[in-house]
Scaffold this motif. Structure first.
Motif, short mmCIF file in Angstrom:
data_model
loop_
_atom_site.label_atom_id
_atom_site.label_comp_id
_atom_site.label_asym_id
_atom_site.label_seq_id
_atom_site.Cartn_x
_atom_site.Cartn_y
_atom_site.Cartn_z
N PHE A 1 -13.81 -37.57 48.28
CA PHE A 1 -14.27 -37.73 49.67
C PHE A 1 -15.63 -38.43 49.65
O PHE A 1 -16.67 -37.77 49.58
N LYS A 2 -15.64 -39.74 49.73
CA LYS A 2 -16.86 -40.54 49.57
C LYS A 2 -17.88 -40.33 50.69
O LYS A 2 -19.06 -40.62 50.51
N ASN A 3 -17.46 -39.84 51.84
CA ASN A 3 -18.36 -39.67 52.98
C ASN A 3 -18.52 -38.21 53.39
O ASN A 3 -19.05 -37.92 54.46
N ALA A 4 -18.07 -37.31 52.56
CA ALA A 4 -18.08 -35.89 52.91
C ALA A 4 -19.34 -35.19 52.45
O ALA A 4 -19.98 -35.59 51.48
N GLN A 5 -19.67 -34.12 53.15
CA GLN A 5 -20.69 -33.18 52.71
C GLN A 5 -19.92 -32.03 52.07
O GLN A 5 -19.07 -31.41 52.71
N ILE A 6 -20.22 -31.76 50.80
CA ILE A 6 -19.51 -30.73 50.05
C ILE A 6 -20.43 -29.53 49.87
O ILE A 6 -21.59 -29.68 49.45
N PHE A 7 -19.92 -28.35 50.19
CA PHE A 7 -20.65 -27.11 50.02
C PHE A 7 -19.93 -26.29 48.96
O PHE A 7 -18.73 -26.04 49.08
N GLY A 8 -20.66 -25.89 47.94
CA GLY A 8 -20.09 -25.04 46.90
C GLY A 8 -20.78 -23.69 46.94
O GLY A 8 -22.01 -23.62 46.88
N ALA A 9 -20.01 -22.64 47.08
CA ALA A 9 -20.57 -21.30 47.20
C ALA A 9 -20.16 -20.45 46.00
O ALA A 9 -19.04 -20.56 45.51
N ASP A 10 -21.08 -19.61 45.56
CA ASP A 10 -20.76 -18.70 44.48
C ASP A 10 -21.65 -17.47 44.58
O ASP A 10 -22.75 -17.53 45.12
N PHE A 11 -21.14 -16.38 44.03
CA PHE A 11 -21.89 -15.12 43.97
C PHE A 11 -23.12 -15.27 43.08
O PHE A 11 -24.16 -14.70 43.32
N TYR A 12 -22.97 -16.07 42.01
CA TYR A 12 -24.03 -16.22 41.02
C TYR A 12 -24.97 -17.37 41.37
O TYR A 12 -24.59 -18.32 42.04
N SER A 13 -26.19 -17.28 40.86
CA SER A 13 -27.17 -18.35 41.05
C SER A 13 -26.80 -19.55 40.17
O SER A 13 -25.98 -19.43 39.25
N LYS A 14 -27.41 -20.68 40.44
CA LYS A 14 -27.17 -21.88 39.62
C LYS A 14 -27.47 -21.60 38.15
O LYS A 14 -26.70 -21.98 37.27
N GLU A 15 -28.59 -20.95 37.90
CA GLU A 15 -29.00 -20.67 36.52
C GLU A 15 -28.02 -19.74 35.82
O GLU A 15 -27.66 -19.95 34.66
N ASP A 16 -27.57 -18.70 36.53
CA ASP A 16 -26.60 -17.77 35.95
C ASP A 16 -25.27 -18.47 35.65
O ASP A 16 -24.63 -18.20 34.64
N LEU A 17 -24.85 -19.36 36.54
CA LEU A 17 -23.61 -20.09 36.32
C LEU A 17 -23.69 -20.94 35.06
O LEU A 17 -22.77 -20.96 34.24
#
Length: 159
Positions: A58-74
């Motif tokens: 999706f070249k024009n989309a805004q993508i939201f990624g959600a997770d329980f863990y923080s970026k660092e923990d992931l």
């Protein structure tokens, strides 16, 4: 093999031919959004392979990624335990691949607990596509659907 499946395999997403092959269904329903300015939410970031795939497709989309863990923990967890265990390459350049997603101007990371009503209700966006690949706990899935279906735009899809 369709375009979305090729992208899933390129980014080591479990949604491609290496694991679940959901991309065959996704492309059938979502190809009409490919060049549109949509908002897509995926619950369950894992290694970021699917969010990489969505950003590329999706070249024009805004993508939201959600997770329980923080970026660092992931990052820390997936370096020790690559999600796509059967693909030894999935660990190769993992941090770089995750950082490419986190640093993309069309990507927003949301740390939220899918089992928390208040976390789900705090989302201040409406979406055209919502994909629940989070906890896989029946109660969480039902709660997420009950709350987030109200944040789905008319004509959108909830997977």
């Amino acid at each position: 093999m369709n375009k979305l499946t090729k992208l899933a395999d390129k980014y080591f997403s479990d949604k491609g031919s290496h694991k679940h092959n959901y991309t065959e269904v996704y492309e059938k329903y979502l190809s009409n959004f490919e060049n549109k300015e949509i908002k897509l939410l995926e619950i369950g970031f894992a290694e970021g392979g699917s969010c990489s795939m969505w950003l590329d497709f999706f070249k024009n989309a805004q993508i939201f990624g959600a997770d329980f863990y923080s970026k660092e923990d992931l990052k820390e967890y997936h370096l020790k335990n690559p999600y796509m265990e059967n693909l030894t390459l999935s660990k190769k350049n993992l941090i770089e691949r995750m950082e490419n997603v986190f640093n993309n101007e069309r990507f927003t990371f949301l740390q939220l607990d899918q089992s928390s009503r208040s976390d789900l209700l705090s989302l201040n966006y409406n979406f055209d596509v919502i994909i629940d690949d989070g906890s896989h706990i029946h109660g969480d899935i039902q709660q997420s659907l009950g709350i987030l279906c109200r944040k789905l735009n008319k004509g959108g899809y909830y997977f």
